[in-house]
Design a protein around this motif. Structure first.
Motif, PDB file in Angstrom:
ATOM      1  N   THR A  74       0.826  -1.206   0.000  1.00 16.76           N
ATOM      2  CA  THR A  74       0.000   0.000   0.000  1.00 16.76           C
ATOM      3  C   THR A  74       0.862   1.260   0.000  1.00 16.76           C
ATOM      4  OG1 THR A  74      -1.634  -1.192   1.340  1.00 16.76           O
ATOM      5  CG2 THR A  74      -1.870   1.187   1.219  1.00 16.76           C
ATOM      6  N   VAL A  75       0.384   2.268  -0.735  1.00 16.88           N
ATOM      7  CA  VAL A  75       0.949   3.613  -0.653  1.00 16.88           C
ATOM      8  C   VAL A  75      -0.203   4.543  -0.287  1.00 16.88           C
ATOM      9  CG1 VAL A  75       2.047   5.516  -1.903  1.00 16.88           C
ATOM     10  CG2 VAL A  75       2.748   3.165  -2.367  1.00 16.88           C
ATOM     11  N   ALA A  76      -0.089   5.194   0.864  1.00 16.23           N
ATOM     12  CA  ALA A  76      -1.116   6.127   1.318  1.00 16.23           C
ATOM     13  C   ALA A  76      -0.510   7.521   1.371  1.00 16.23           C
ATOM     14  CB  ALA A  76      -1.641   5.723   2.692  1.00 16.23           C
ATOM     15  N   ALA A  77      -1.106   8.452   0.609  1.00 18.46           N
ATOM     16  CA  ALA A  77      -0.559   9.808   0.526  1.00 18.46           C
ATOM     17  C   ALA A  77      -1.559  10.821   1.074  1.00 18.46           C
ATOM     18  CB  ALA A  77      -0.225  10.146  -0.915  1.00 18.46           C
ATOM     19  N   TYR A  78      -1.019  11.772   1.825  1.00 19.33           N
ATOM     20  CA  TYR A  78      -1.788  12.912   2.298  1.00 19.33           C
ATOM     21  C   TYR A  78      -0.872  14.121   2.184  1.00 19.33           C
ATOM     22  CZ  TYR A  78      -4.600  16.006   5.200  1.00 19.33           C
ATOM     23  OH  TYR A  78      -5.340  17.061   5.646  1.00 19.33           O
ATOM     24  N   PHE A 113       0.603  -0.430  -7.635  1.00 18.69           N
ATOM     25  CA  PHE A 113       1.721   0.462  -7.925  1.00 18.69           C
ATOM     26  C   PHE A 113       2.970  -0.360  -8.227  1.00 18.69           C
ATOM     27  CE2 PHE A 113       1.656  -0.283  -3.398  1.00 18.69           C
ATOM     28  CZ  PHE A 113       2.985  -0.545  -3.078  1.00 18.69           C
ATOM     29  N   GLU A 114       3.916   0.302  -8.858  1.00 18.30           N
ATOM     30  CA  GLU A 114       5.214  -0.312  -9.152  1.00 18.30           C
ATOM     31  C   GLU A 114       6.265   0.407  -8.324  1.00 18.30           C
ATOM     32  OE1 GLU A 114       8.219  -0.464 -12.921  1.00 18.30           O
ATOM     33  OE2 GLU A 114       6.081  -0.731 -13.320  1.00 18.30           O
ATOM     34  N   GLU A 129      11.438   5.143  -7.030  1.00 24.33           N
ATOM     35  CA  GLU A 129      10.379   5.580  -7.942  1.00 24.33           C
ATOM     36  C   GLU A 129       9.148   4.712  -7.721  1.00 24.33           C
ATOM     37  OE1 GLU A 129       9.628   5.356 -12.663  1.00 24.33           O
ATOM     38  OE2 GLU A 129      11.411   6.484 -12.046  1.00 24.33           O
ATOM     39  N   ILE A 130       8.026   5.378  -7.458  1.00 30.09           N
ATOM     40  CA  ILE A 130       6.752   4.685  -7.275  1.00 30.09           C
ATOM     41  C   ILE A 130       5.795   5.184  -8.345  1.00 30.09           C
ATOM     42  CG2 ILE A 130       4.836   4.218  -5.714  1.00 30.09           C
ATOM     43  CD1 ILE A 130       6.725   4.893  -3.387  1.00 30.09           C
ATOM     44  N   THR A 131       5.375   4.294  -9.224  1.00 31.88           N
ATOM     45  CA  THR A 131       4.413   4.620 -10.269  1.00 31.88           C
ATOM     46  C   THR A 131       3.050   4.096  -9.825  1.00 31.88           C
ATOM     47  OG1 THR A 131       6.152   4.417 -11.929  1.00 31.88           O
ATOM     48  CG2 THR A 131       3.870   4.412 -12.721  1.00 31.88           C
ATOM     49  N   VAL A 159       0.483   9.048 -12.100  1.00 37.33           N
ATOM     50  CA  VAL A 159       1.174   9.837 -11.081  1.00 37.33           C
ATOM     51  C   VAL A 159       2.423   9.059 -10.674  1.00 37.33           C
ATOM     52  CG1 VAL A 159       1.038  10.831  -8.767  1.00 37.33           C
ATOM     53  CG2 VAL A 159      -0.977  10.856 -10.228  1.00 37.33           C
ATOM     54  N   THR A 160       3.552   9.770 -10.583  1.00 34.15           N
ATOM     55  CA  THR A 160       4.809   9.152 -10.184  1.00 34.15           C
ATOM     56  C   THR A 160       5.398   9.919  -9.013  1.00 34.15           C
ATOM     57  OG1 THR A 160       5.241   8.450 -12.453  1.00 34.15           O
ATOM     58  CG2 THR A 160       7.117   8.475 -10.961  1.00 34.15           C
ATOM     59  N   PHE A 161       5.799   9.183  -7.989  1.00 30.62           N
ATOM     60  CA  PHE A 161       6.513   9.738  -6.843  1.00 30.62           C
ATOM     61  C   PHE A 161       7.974   9.345  -6.981  1.00 30.62           C
ATOM     62  CE2 PHE A 161       2.940   9.896  -3.402  1.00 30.62           C
ATOM     63  CZ  PHE A 161       2.229  10.777  -4.190  1.00 30.62           C
TER      64      PHE A 161
END
Length: 172
Positions: free
Chosen positions: A80-84, A110-111, A126-128, A136-138
């Protein structure tokens, strides 16, 4: 008589103040063992992945930096990726719901890709994200001392970057 000279002499007061500051700084510095443990913890958290990025500053494209409250973060775990995170800048397509203004989502599709950084003692992550409705890419630049920079690339908005710290879970 000597006591009066010490009390009235500003150089004596300055010397005492500098001495106190020196001893305080020495006492609060990390030891080599603590630095190595932090580096190992950060390395393990990045490779697993299992870390939280706490954002302290936002750097919108073309605008001044913005100090952030301590509530903004990105939590990364193996599934999981949780963004705020807030967003400041130009949006090419505005969301229909005003409450969707920043980056507020939980992604399970996500990758995750990690490489050794260009400089010593850092990692490029890199998280796609595939399930947030648009590409969206982080991109994280994470250092072994726990500091990090995040660049968010979004097709609907100008890119924005964040400065902050990586927090790893304490192992008991």
């Amino acid at each position: 008589m000597e006591e009066d000279i010490m009390k009235k002499n500003p150089l004596f007061e300055l010397a005492v103040l500098l001495g106190l500051l020196f001893f305080y700084a020495c006492g609060s510095a990390q030891t080599a063992v603590e630095k190595e443990k932090l580096a190992t913890d950060v390395r393990n958290a990045v490779e697993i992945p299992d870390f939280t990025f706490k954002a302290t500053y936002a750097y919108p494209t073309g605008y001044k930096s913005i100090y952030l409250s301590p509530y903004y973060d990105v939590k990364v775990s193996p599934d999981t990726v949780a963004a705020y995170l807030p967003y400041y800048g130009r949006a090419y397509r505005a969301p229909m719901n005003p409450s969707e203004g920043g980056y507020r989502f939980t992604s399970t599709d996500f990758e995750y890709h990690v490489d050794k950084g260009k400089k010593k003692d850092n990692w490029d992550v890199e998280i796609t994200l595939r399930d947030v409705g648009r590409p969206v890419t982080f991109r994280f630049d994470i250092w072994e001392n726990g500091t990090a920079r995040l660049i968010v690339e979004d097709v609907d908005r100008q890119s924005i970057s964040f400065q902050g710290d990586v927090v790893v879970k304490k192992k008991e």
